[in-house]
Design a protein around this motif. Structure first.
Motif, PDB file in Angstrom:
ATOM      1  N   PRO A  66       0.737  -1.138   0.156  1.00 57.71           N
ATOM      2  CA  PRO A  66       0.020   0.123  -0.085  1.00 57.71           C
ATOM      3  C   PRO A  66       0.804   1.389   0.115  1.00 57.71           C
ATOM      4  CG  PRO A  66      -0.148  -1.216   2.053  1.00 57.71           C
ATOM      5  CD  PRO A  66       0.371  -1.982   1.197  1.00 57.71           C
ATOM      6  N   LEU A  67       1.960   1.215   0.333  1.00 57.46           N
ATOM      7  CA  LEU A  67       2.871   2.529   0.450  1.00 57.46           C
ATOM      8  C   LEU A  67       3.142   3.156  -0.909  1.00 57.46           C
ATOM      9  CD1 LEU A  67       3.583   1.525   3.541  1.00 57.46           C
ATOM     10  CD2 LEU A  67       5.719   2.617   3.076  1.00 57.46           C
ATOM     11  N   ARG A  68       3.255   1.913  -1.830  1.00 58.66           N
ATOM     12  CA  ARG A  68       3.482   2.447  -3.227  1.00 58.66           C
ATOM     13  C   ARG A  68       2.184   3.435  -3.786  1.00 58.66           C
ATOM     14  NH1 ARG A  68       7.383   0.974  -2.699  1.00 58.66           N
ATOM     15  NH2 ARG A  68       7.572   3.130  -2.756  1.00 58.66           N
ATOM     16  N   ILE A  69       1.154   3.303  -3.152  1.00 58.70           N
ATOM     17  CA  ILE A  69       0.105   4.360  -3.719  1.00 58.70           C
ATOM     18  C   ILE A  69       0.372   5.730  -3.615  1.00 58.70           C
ATOM     19  CG2 ILE A  69      -2.366   4.972  -3.397  1.00 58.70           C
ATOM     20  CD1 ILE A  69      -2.712   1.992  -2.350  1.00 58.70           C
ATOM     21  N   PHE A  70       1.109   6.106  -2.623  1.00 57.05           N
ATOM     22  CA  PHE A  70       1.732   7.480  -2.463  1.00 57.05           C
ATOM     23  C   PHE A  70       2.457   8.028  -3.812  1.00 57.05           C
ATOM     24  CE2 PHE A  70       1.353   6.894   2.148  1.00 57.05           C
ATOM     25  CZ  PHE A  70       0.983   8.004   2.401  1.00 57.05           C
TER      26      PHE A  70
END
Ligand code: ATP
Ligand code: MG
Length: 419
Positions: free
Chosen positions: A202-206
């Protein structure tokens, strides 16, 4: 059909190379002054090095790698970045047994299958610097200081240093869960890629450039509020050391960096001279990378500068281009022999000289000298040669003078190297 270069692969032509050489030369000088040594690593590696090192669920590994099978059936990948290879080399050659601390830099091409556009290519160059074996936050600041010093030294302006802390393997999982939980309520707003990222990483969504994903993540919890006390102390120290080195930074709690191996300190330097691809360089600490690639538990920190973006920001003046010092305009067969003798001597002395091999008219030779931006023209005419003389024309102020042939090398050296 004419054969052209592959899309996203560029030629760097002689009229541009001066800037590249200048940037590389400056990097070498500065980095070596900071105690770094160059390392050269292969362009091809086993695919696992990157899939394990960078992380399976990153854009690079999922869709940007140039991966293929060689004739023996090995799965190989053209390196998309240098850090993992540098770590592999450090382990493979047991550099830590000599000294646990290694300060290394590497300059060369990287390969990523991205959509080519301005500032984004499929083969691009990076200048990479890494410190292995130090956990102390002092080194984080030292590396950032070296980076900023370099960027200023090559002439970049309007730079902004952004920093963040990404936590460590102890505290990040809790943040991940928190972020996932938050985004699940917004999943309808997420693009297809981010729907997948939501579960895998989910961090990649940034990092997603899609507008609705931006909106979805606008009020998301931030990693900095979830880091453990060790990470907090480390980050506070990094900030303190940056301040002591008189470096201004801004905190960017939304910066996550595109590779999974980052832990704790993450940083980017953006230039407001660039458009949307405004990150000139990014880096951070990666205390898990070595373990991911099957090695010892060794901490590391480093950065990679994108050379195309860097070079596009360098001032456009002529100092980068190596124009000829001298153009020899020879007229007639005898003078050509003399011209040949002189030009060879000049070249052996390191003076950039050109002549016209076609023995064209004086007018056409002068035009060529002008086009090549030669500093001087040496006119060798048969009459002058008989008198032991030649004419030297300063192309800038158009002043001409007769100089004796017998001492010509010294006369030219003196004039040219003096200017
Ligand atoms: P971006 O967010 O622009 O995709 P990134 O986070 O993928 O960058 P890194 O992997 O950290 O970039 O690489 C460091 C630097 O290399 C970037 O700041 C950029 O200047 C440069 N870079 C990365 N990808 C490319 C590319 N495809 N073409 C040219 N330069 C690149
Ligand atoms: Mg990228």
């Amino acid at each position: 059909m004419e054969i052209k270069a592959i899309r996203g692969f560029n030629d760097i032509l002689p009229n541009e190379i001066g800037k590249w050489q200048f940037a590389e030369r400056t990097a070498r000088e500065i980095f070596e002054g900071f105690g770094f040594s160059e390392i050269r690593i292969p362009i091809l590696e086993r695919t696992e090095l990157f899939s394990r090192g960078i992380g399976e669920a990153t854009d690079i590994v999922e869709k940007e790698m140039y991966t293929f099978t060689d004739r023996s059936g090995n799965t190989l990948t053209l390196r998309p970045e240098a850090t993992a290879s540098m770590a592999r080399a450090y382990l493979e050659h047991q550099l830590h047994t000599f000294d646990p601390v290694a300060k290394l830099y590497c300059i060369g091409p990287m390969f990523r299958y991205e959509r080519p556009q301005k500032g984004r290519y499929r083969q691009f160059y990076q200048i990479d610097a890494e410190v292995f074996g130090v956990e102390n936050p002092m080194v984080d600041a030292e590396v950032i200081l070296m980076l900023i010093h370099f960027l200023k030294k090559v002439g970049l302006e309007r730079l902004e240093l952004q920093i963040n802390s990404l936590g460590c393997r102890a505290c990040r999982p809790r943040y991940r869960e928190e972020l996932k939980h938050f985004l699940l309520t917004k999943s309808f707003q997420l693009c297809e890629d981010c729907q997948r990222r939501l579960h895998a990483n989910p961090l990649r969504i940034f990092d997603c450039k899609v507008e609705t994903c931006h909106e979805a993540i606008a009020n998301a919890p931030q990693v900095i509020d979830f880091i453990c006390s060790e990470c907090q102390i480390h980050f506070d120290q990094v900030k303190k050391y940056l301040e002591r080195a008189e470096l201004t930074y801004i905190l960017n709690p939304r910066m996550v960096r595109g590779l999974d191996y980052y832990t704790r300190t993450a940083f980017e330097v953006v230039s407001y001279q660039l458009g949307s691809q405004n990150a000139v360089t990014g880096g951070g600490r990666y205390d898990n990378l070595f373990q991911e690639i099957g090695g010892l538990d060794i901490p590391g920190i480093g950065f990679a500068i994108g050379m195309e973006r860097l070079v596009s920001l360098l001032p456009k003046d002529r100092e980068f281009i190596q124009y000829p010092h001298l153009f020899i305009a020879a007229l007639g067969e005898e003078t050509m022999k003399e011209a040949y003798r002189i030009i060879n001597q000049l070249h052996l002395e390191g003076i950039r000289a050109e002549l016209d091999y076609e023995e064209k008219s004086l007018k056409s030779q002068m035009r060529r000298a002008d086009k090549l931006k030669a500093q001087y023209v040496l006119i060798l005419g048969e009459d002058e040669l008989k008198r032991g003389k030649a004419v030297l024309r300063n192309m800038e102020n158009k002043v001409q003078e007769e100089i004796p042939i017998n001492n010509i090398l010294n006369t030219l050296k003196e004039k040219i190297l003096r200017d």
